[in-house]
Design a protein around this motif. Structure first.
Motif, PDB file in Angstrom:
ATOM      1  N   HIS A 110     139.075  60.110  -8.080  1.00  0.00           N
ATOM      2  CA  HIS A 110     139.536  60.608  -6.805  1.00  0.00           C
ATOM      3  C   HIS A 110     139.212  59.598  -5.732  1.00  0.00           C
ATOM      4  CE1 HIS A 110     140.459  65.002  -6.260  1.00  0.00           C
ATOM      5  NE2 HIS A 110     140.849  64.488  -5.119  1.00  0.00           N
ATOM      6  N   ARG A 122     150.680  65.269  -6.995  1.00  0.00           N
ATOM      7  CA  ARG A 122     149.425  65.972  -7.333  1.00  0.00           C
ATOM      8  C   ARG A 122     149.597  66.760  -8.623  1.00  0.00           C
ATOM      9  NH1 ARG A 122     145.151  67.779  -3.710  1.00  0.00           N
ATOM     10  NH2 ARG A 122     144.247  69.790  -4.217  1.00  0.00           N
ATOM     11  N   SER A 175     144.854  67.113   1.236  1.00  0.00           N
ATOM     12  CA  SER A 175     144.800  65.857   1.974  1.00  0.00           C
ATOM     13  C   SER A 175     146.135  65.116   1.862  1.00  0.00           C
ATOM     14  CB  SER A 175     143.656  65.002   1.445  1.00  0.00           C
ATOM     15  OG  SER A 175     143.755  64.868   0.039  1.00  0.00           O
TER      16      SER A 175
HETATM   17 MG    MG Z   1     142.550  65.386  -1.659  1.00  0.00          MG
END
Ligand code: MG
Ligand code: AMP
Length: 339
Positions: A232, A55, A140
């Motif tokens: 995304h 990320r 997530s």
């Molecule tokens: Mg996410």
């Protein structure tokens, strides 16, 4: 190898709580999507979350707490509006952005002066929170940019070998992420999600909608929620949202569709796309099923032989449909065709 644990086994819940208390990370079920959790007040644990996901460091995490009593340890200037929302929607899929307390690590908030907080409505996640007594940061549980995980199998597909454990609590009941509302100024919706905007407006009255929710941010714009600027929820294929009448959509796809394309649509529309490769994701008559099925369907189509996904979704921006449409638009990097 990642250990697969069961949310139904008290010993496994305890094992996960102990792992997290030791500064480890683990994937846990929530009602929205699976979260990759770590002690929010331990920068090393939080760093491990970013590393496992790949990320970007400027995309902040949501911090999960067991109940509203734990909020003031993380947030400052808690407005009465937040109390009203918490009373109505917590535990549940609503994250609220507040000014942060100084000891909330920079790595959690990506250096922002604010922190997003929610109380998840999943018994196993709440058990782990209560056992550990610490707030848990949990984005997530997917590789960054991929569709979120709504089953333990999705988590393993993305993160096997990269995290020590996943607690299997079955498929997520909501299926899309939490709604994010910023209450640091006038209420502003940063991300549609499990709690519909209409339900928030019933409590607060007027709520602005951040422009990034429905359109791409201008390249130089300052995103209110930094995660907004990324493509995304995307499989590797090129996703294109096709709006308009289903018959016209079918004609259009008969024209552009090639051997490498697939259609993603609600069950009612499947028959219109005969001759195409079709994956359905719920029913238009019950938009909650669209939300529940969306990420699994996107993952089903994430195979090397699918280069283009033509996606159909409700045009109406009410209830949970707003979140479904938002996720598909983001998966498509806002590429839409109106037929
Ligand atoms: Mg996410
Ligand atoms: P994820 O947990 O992967 O669903 O991502 C969490 C999202 O919550 C981020 O991408 C942001 O959009 C939003 N978020 C988290 N913290 C903040 C914050 N302090 N201010 C605004 N948005 C936030």
């Amino acid at each position: 190898m990642t250990r697969l644990l069961s949310a139904a086994a008290p010993a496994d819940i305890e094992a996960v709580a102990a792992l997290l208390q030791d500064g480890g990370i683990a994937a846990l079920p929530t009602e929205t999507v699976y979260g990759l959790a770590g002690d929010a007040l331990n920068p090393t644990a939080v760093q491990a979350i970013y590393a496992a996901k790949g990320r970007p460091a400027d995309n902040p995490l949501i911090v999960h707490i067991a109940g509203p009593d734990d909020l003031s340890a993380l947030a400052r200037k808690i407005p009465s509006a937040a109390r009203l929302l918490a009373e109505r929607f917590w535990p549940g899929p609503l994250s609220i952005v507040f000014p942060r307390q100084p000891h909330v690590p920079d790595v959690v908030t990506a250096g922002l002066d604010t922190v997003a907080v929610r109380v998840p409505a999943h018994p196993a996640f709440l058990d782990v929170l209560r056992a550990g007594g610490r707030p848990l940061a949990a984005p997530s549980a997917n590789r960054a940019g991929s569709p979120s995980s709504t089953t333990a199998a999705h988590v393993l597909h993305d993160l096997d070998g990269l995290i020590p454990a996943v607690l299997d609590g079955g498929p997520c009941t909501v299926g899309v992420e939490s709604t994010v509302i910023d209450l640091t100024n006038k209420p502003c919706l940063l991300r549609p999600g499990g709690v519909p905007l209409e339900a928030l407006r019933e409590v607060l009255g007027e709520i602005a909608v951040h422009p990034a929710v429905s359109g791409e941010l201008a390249a130089n714009a300052q995103p209110g929620a930094p995660g907004m600027k990324y493509r995304h929820y995307s499989p590797t294929a090129n996703v294109i949202v096709v709006d308009g009448d289903v018959q016209h959509a079918a004609e259009y796809l008969g024209w552009v569709g090639t051997g490498e394309s697939a259609v993603l649509c609600p069950a009612e529309e499947a028959a219109c796309f005969s001759g195409q490769r079709v994956v359905t994701y719920g029913s238009l008559t019950d938009p909650a099923t669209l939300a529940r099925g969306l990420f699994d369907a996107l993952r089903t189509l994430d195979t090397p032989d699918v280069t283009h996904i033509y996606a159909r979704c409700p045009l109406d921006e009410t209830g949970i449909s707003r979140a479904v449409r938002n996720r598909l638009l983001k998966a498509a990097a806002f590429q839409t065709v109106t037929v």
